[in-house]
Design an enzyme around this catalytic site. Structure first.
Site, PDB file in Angstrom:
ATOM      1  N   CYS A   1       1.312 -38.988  21.196  1.00 40.71           N
ATOM      2  CA  CYS A   1       1.265 -37.653  21.793  1.00 40.71           C
ATOM      3  C   CYS A   1       2.140 -36.735  20.948  1.00 40.71           C
ATOM      4  O   CYS A   1       3.106 -37.173  20.331  1.00 40.71           O
ATOM      5  CB  CYS A   1       1.723 -37.669  23.241  1.00 40.71           C
ATOM      6  SG  CYS A   1       3.239 -38.556  23.550  1.00 40.71           S
TER       7      CYS A   1
ATOM      8  N   GLU B   1       2.894 -29.027  29.852  1.00 41.44           N
ATOM      9  CA  GLU B   1       1.905 -29.133  28.796  1.00 41.44           C
ATOM     10  C   GLU B   1       0.477 -28.876  29.270  1.00 41.44           C
ATOM     11  O   GLU B   1       0.086 -29.281  30.362  1.00 41.44           O
ATOM     12  CB  GLU B   1       1.965 -30.531  28.157  1.00 41.44           C
ATOM     13  CG  GLU B   1       3.285 -30.771  27.468  1.00 41.44           C
ATOM     14  CD  GLU B   1       3.301 -32.011  26.611  1.00 41.44           C
ATOM     15  OE1 GLU B   1       4.018 -31.989  25.587  1.00 41.44           O
ATOM     16  OE2 GLU B   1       2.619 -32.991  26.939  1.00 41.44           O
TER      17      GLU B   1
ATOM     18  N   HIS C   1      11.083 -26.756  25.389  1.00 41.78           N
ATOM     19  CA  HIS C   1      11.429 -27.749  26.406  1.00 41.78           C
ATOM     20  C   HIS C   1      12.658 -27.344  27.218  1.00 41.78           C
ATOM     21  O   HIS C   1      12.741 -27.650  28.400  1.00 41.78           O
ATOM     22  CB  HIS C   1      11.600 -29.116  25.753  1.00 41.78           C
ATOM     23  CG  HIS C   1      10.324 -29.616  25.161  1.00 41.78           C
ATOM     24  ND1 HIS C   1      10.206 -29.966  23.836  1.00 41.78           N
ATOM     25  CD2 HIS C   1       9.090 -29.786  25.693  1.00 41.78           C
ATOM     26  CE1 HIS C   1       8.970 -30.352  23.592  1.00 41.78           C
ATOM     27  NE2 HIS C   1       8.267 -30.235  24.705  1.00 41.78           N
TER      28      HIS C   1
ATOM     29  N   GLU D   1       2.537 -41.506  13.291  1.00 43.64           N
ATOM     30  CA  GLU D   1       3.333 -42.303  14.226  1.00 43.64           C
ATOM     31  C   GLU D   1       3.074 -43.795  14.089  1.00 43.64           C
ATOM     32  O   GLU D   1       3.993 -44.599  14.203  1.00 43.64           O
ATOM     33  CB  GLU D   1       3.048 -41.883  15.672  1.00 43.64           C
ATOM     34  CG  GLU D   1       3.561 -40.503  16.021  1.00 43.64           C
ATOM     35  CD  GLU D   1       3.357 -40.134  17.481  1.00 43.64           C
ATOM     36  OE1 GLU D   1       3.297 -41.043  18.344  1.00 43.64           O
ATOM     37  OE2 GLU D   1       3.272 -38.931  17.773  1.00 43.64           O
TER      38      GLU D   1
ATOM     39  N   GLU E   1       8.707 -30.781  30.172  1.00 43.43           N
ATOM     40  CA  GLU E   1       7.413 -30.753  29.494  1.00 43.43           C
ATOM     41  C   GLU E   1       6.453 -30.042  30.445  1.00 43.43           C
ATOM     42  O   GLU E   1       6.205 -30.536  31.548  1.00 43.43           O
ATOM     43  CB  GLU E   1       6.875 -32.169  29.226  1.00 43.43           C
ATOM     44  CG  GLU E   1       7.546 -32.895  28.092  1.00 43.43           C
ATOM     45  CD  GLU E   1       7.081 -32.459  26.713  1.00 43.43           C
ATOM     46  OE1 GLU E   1       6.494 -31.375  26.570  1.00 43.43           O
ATOM     47  OE2 GLU E   1       7.331 -33.216  25.764  1.00 43.43           O
TER      48      GLU E   1
ATOM     49  N   HIS F   1       2.977 -25.072  27.180  1.00 43.33           N
ATOM     50  CA  HIS F   1       2.657 -25.154  25.761  1.00 43.33           C
ATOM     51  C   HIS F   1       1.533 -26.150  25.497  1.00 43.33           C
ATOM     52  O   HIS F   1       1.207 -26.980  26.333  1.00 43.33           O
ATOM     53  CB  HIS F   1       3.906 -25.525  24.949  1.00 43.33           C
ATOM     54  CG  HIS F   1       4.510 -26.840  25.341  1.00 43.33           C
ATOM     55  ND1 HIS F   1       5.335 -26.974  26.434  1.00 43.33           N
ATOM     56  CD2 HIS F   1       4.423 -28.067  24.788  1.00 43.33           C
ATOM     57  CE1 HIS F   1       5.734 -28.230  26.535  1.00 43.33           C
ATOM     58  NE2 HIS F   1       5.182 -28.922  25.539  1.00 43.33           N
TER      59      HIS F   1
ATOM     60  N   HIS G   1       2.604 -32.181  19.693  1.00 44.13           N
ATOM     61  CA  HIS G   1       2.243 -30.774  19.817  1.00 44.13           C
ATOM     62  C   HIS G   1       1.507 -30.378  18.542  1.00 44.13           C
ATOM     63  O   HIS G   1       1.974 -30.709  17.453  1.00 44.13           O
ATOM     64  CB  HIS G   1       3.498 -29.913  19.974  1.00 44.13           C
ATOM     65  CG  HIS G   1       4.360 -30.368  21.100  1.00 44.13           C
ATOM     66  ND1 HIS G   1       5.459 -31.185  20.905  1.00 44.13           N
ATOM     67  CD2 HIS G   1       4.284 -30.154  22.425  1.00 44.13           C
ATOM     68  CE1 HIS G   1       6.020 -31.437  22.074  1.00 44.13           C
ATOM     69  NE2 HIS G   1       5.326 -30.836  23.014  1.00 44.13           N
TER      70      HIS G   1
END
EC number: 5.3.3.2
Length: 176
Positions: free
Chosen positions: A67, A115, A27, A87, A113, A33, A69
């Protein structure tokens, strides 16, 4: 409480090669990513989460259901289910792959970000049991798309940049 996941290695492209890189570094450098996003729907409502205040970026802002990774070599669908449980305490829901989208957004404090996101959508009942992990989530709320649009128009600063991007650029692509 501290965001403890900063030293996690996530899949990022470095010089065109997918490479494990520490999340914070990804980041800070704005590296492209992999990511996974989940939207749980109950009729015309979306389950949103308010990010915990200990998150290292966008704390306290409203985001999609969850959300994250993926871990290195982790299947995106497995990741989506894992993060629903971690979460929000949601188990037994199997969201379905909807699309892959790419965006780049400033998430403040010099962090970016960038993404490539596998987006998953799950259809559930609004009475679904949710047990937020306080290290990740401070609140949850069901909102219709119209309510989300109105809230973004009225006070866009209460939403993460990626939710605004999803609602503005990718809504038709993701939700049909």
């Amino acid at each position: 409480m501290k965001d403890i996941a900063l030293d996690v290695m996530i899949p990022a492209w470095v010089d065109g090669v997918l490479t494990p890189v520490e999340k914070l570094e990804v980041h800070q450098r704005g590296l492209r990513h992999k990511a996974v996003s989940v939207f749980l729907l109950a009729g015309d409502k979306v389950l949103l989460q308010q990010r915990a205040m200990c998150k290292y970026h966008t704390p306290g802002l409203w985001a999609n259901t969850c959300c994250t990774h993926p871990d290195w070599d982790e299947d995106a669908g497995v990741c989506a289910e894992r993060r629903l449980a971690e979460e929000l305490g949601i188990v037994g829901v199997k969201p379905v792959f909807a699309d892959t989208v790419e965006y780049r957004a400033d998430v403040f404090q010099g962090l970016i970000e960038h993404e490539v996101v596998d987006v998953f959508v799950g259809h559930v009942d609004e009475s679904l049991g949710v047990d937020p992990n306080p290290a990740e989530v401070m609140d949850c709320r069901w909102m219709s798309f119209a309510e989300i649009d109105q809230a973004i128009d009225t006070d866009p600063a209460q939403f993460t940049p990626w939710v605004k991007i999803y609602m503005d650029q990718f809504r038709q692509q993701i939700f049909g």
